[in-house]
Enzyme design. Sequence first.
Site, PDB file in Angstrom:
ATOM      1  N   GLU A 145      81.238 144.569  -4.614  1.00  0.00           N
ATOM      2  CA  GLU A 145      80.108 143.666  -4.861  1.00  0.00           C
ATOM      3  C   GLU A 145      79.498 143.164  -3.542  1.00  0.00           C
ATOM      4  OE1 GLU A 145      81.489 140.638  -7.570  1.00  0.00           O
ATOM      5  OE2 GLU A 145      81.007 141.900  -9.269  1.00  0.00           O
ATOM      6  N   GLU A 301      82.592 146.737 -14.207  1.00  0.00           N
ATOM      7  CA  GLU A 301      83.360 145.538 -14.556  1.00  0.00           C
ATOM      8  C   GLU A 301      82.643 144.793 -15.664  1.00  0.00           C
ATOM      9  OE1 GLU A 301      84.137 142.687 -11.485  1.00  0.00           O
ATOM     10  OE2 GLU A 301      84.693 144.215 -10.028  1.00  0.00           O
TER      11      GLU A 301
HETATM   12  C1  GAL Z   1      83.590 140.110  -9.858  1.00  0.00           C
HETATM   13  C2  GAL Z   1      84.588 140.714  -8.907  1.00  0.00           C
HETATM   14  C3  GAL Z   1      85.966 140.809  -9.481  1.00  0.00           C
HETATM   15  C4  GAL Z   1      86.299 139.546 -10.223  1.00  0.00           C
HETATM   16  C5  GAL Z   1      85.283 139.326 -11.299  1.00  0.00           C
HETATM   17  C6  GAL Z   1      85.579 138.125 -12.159  1.00  0.00           C
HETATM   18  O1  GAL Z   1      82.671 139.371  -9.114  1.00  0.00           O
HETATM   19  O2  GAL Z   1      84.184 141.995  -8.469  1.00  0.00           O
HETATM   20  O3  GAL Z   1      86.876 141.021  -8.435  1.00  0.00           O
HETATM   21  O4  GAL Z   1      86.318 138.481  -9.338  1.00  0.00           O
HETATM   22  O5  GAL Z   1      84.031 139.146 -10.727  1.00  0.00           O
HETATM   23  O6  GAL Z   1      84.587 137.902 -13.131  1.00  0.00           O
END
Ligand code: GAL
Length: 653
Positions: A145, A301
């Site tokens: 990110e 994610e």
């Molecule tokens: C994203 C990140 C992950 C985790 C996730 C939680 O920003 O890539 O590592 O922190 O959010 O929602």
Amino acid sequence: MDRLWYGGDYNPEQWPAEVWDEDVRLMQRAGVTIATVGVFSWATLEPQDGRFEFGWLDDVLDRLHAGGIRVDLATATASPPPWLVHEHPDVLPVTEDGVVLSVGSRQHYSPSSATYRRYADRLVRAVAERYRSHPALEAWHVNNELGCHVHRDYSDESAAAFRRWLEHRYGDVATLNEAWGTAFWSQAYSSFDEIRPPRTAPTFRNPTQLLDFDRFSSDAWLEVYRAETAILREVSPGVPITTNLMGFFKPLDYWRHAALLDFVSDDHYVDPADPAAPVIAAMTRDLMRSLGGGKPWILMEQSTSAVNWRRRNAPKPPGMYRALSLQAVARGADGVMQFQWRQSRAGAEKFHSAMLPHGGEDTRIFRETVALGQELAGLSDLVGTRLTAPVAIVLDWDSWWALEQAATPAELSYQRLLLRWYRELWRRGVLVDFVRPDGDVEGYRVVIAAGTQVLPQAAQDRLAGYVRGGGTLVVGYQTAILDEHLHVLLGGYLGALRDVLGIRIEEFAPPAEPSVTGGPVPALELAGLAAGSAQEWGEVVRVAGAEVLSTFAGGMLDGLPAITRNGSGAGAAWYVATAPDDLGAVVDRVLAEAGVEPGVPETPDGVEAVRRGDRLFLLNHTDHEVEAAGTRLEPHGSAVLPTGATADDGRAD
Ligand code: GAL
């Protein structure tokens, strides 16, 4: 892979090795096909300067491989270890107020730091050399990110990099002065050495300096990606590389970033408590497909249920995790990944949901995880299939940055502006692509540009040419107001679009709340097409050939055009000078005139229908039972039906 990606971030370094076998066993049970490993493992991989410990990661990757699970391997550069910061505090980023951000969370480095770069490069090379031939390796996951927490760094090192960037852009300081309009407020520079980042200042900062710093900062993060990929391509050629984007993320120009990715991947966390979550998610999926030029992308994610970083974190009700996952697949994703595989026991994300919750296997979330894995396994034949959209919405980061600066006619949200149009198309089952303002729009039946405040000459010409060639262009307010230096397009704004629209704009007139006594922003009234209230914006439009379809009613705008249409060449250009509550009426007219058919059955409110390949996805985003396309859907229920035919793309020949 010939299967959809299904899995999540896997952080085995947070757990004793005894747990790892259970992880693989349960991943198999859940139908996990791939895991993202090592994202935050720098301190475990390199516990001291130059001392690498790969034994544990060898072990983890071997176990995953033995279990038939592929690996999206991170370069691990997202969170520098404390020893590095201790030895080299110069890597730390600085805010616009001059605050040095400390170690102890993550992403505590400046993208412009040469020291960070040196250490990160060494780590990337070591990881790549170690695992380039590992049989489980499916893809490289660069950093994580980029720009997520540190959007811009205002350190002295960044200031120097900014000056180099400006020299490269403008060549000499006179050209910069002209572009930045420094004759205003005595801001003229006599050399590049005098220029600083736009740090906190007494009042409004130079708008073009701000915009250039946004552009520079986006590029600085791009450089982090470039530097890592250069090493990966050298050491491990042929393995696809990505980094996870963050949907409609303002700080980074994703058109520029996505062009460097072998495949686009995205992290998206809807707020389950937000009624607009499904449409925001759909819009984001369409953006990801568009960023990759229509190629399949990966949802890298999402959460299975609640996150832990809002003020209050609602869980996803039963069915929502599945519905939003299927939505991604329907809108072109070849994979659905979660943060994270096993819910943490310690650390700042211990209250963030995961595929395998604290409660273990006998939990609702794990059951939903297993069921989704099985379902996705049955959709493998969709891998690689593409969708075609009849409508495009223009998306532009320069405009986003400019529109939301201070010292403008009204505070506007660019994303909300786009969402308003997108939502009407989504409701009607019409698929949308996003395009850059100077992108290829031929082939779309309708192109919508709203809030595209910055429109350089080439983009103006391109859109005007699209209309004359037979396209239908819909222009929303605050489009084509400024050029690429944020200089006003004089003589009625709109530049080359003025002719095709058959109008000019004389004055902006957004309704405003009383600033001293307070109260809501008053609504405007419209008569004609989309009659009723309108919000947020009004202006004095003068027609020069266009047909007036709707006028403002009452107030100083009474009787002035609010919606116009102008035939130009073989096409038509619409102008919408406000945000009508009944925007749907405008969209219906435009779609009918342009001959756009949805290509999916009509569904009740809150039920989304999308076709991908020979499947029809029906997603009930409401909390009540519905009947759609002859199928009964439970609250938040979904169905994937065979259609027996591929979708008619509905695009112009
Ligand atoms: C994203 C990140 C992950 C985790 C996730 C939680 O920003 O890539 O590592 O922190 O959010 O929602």
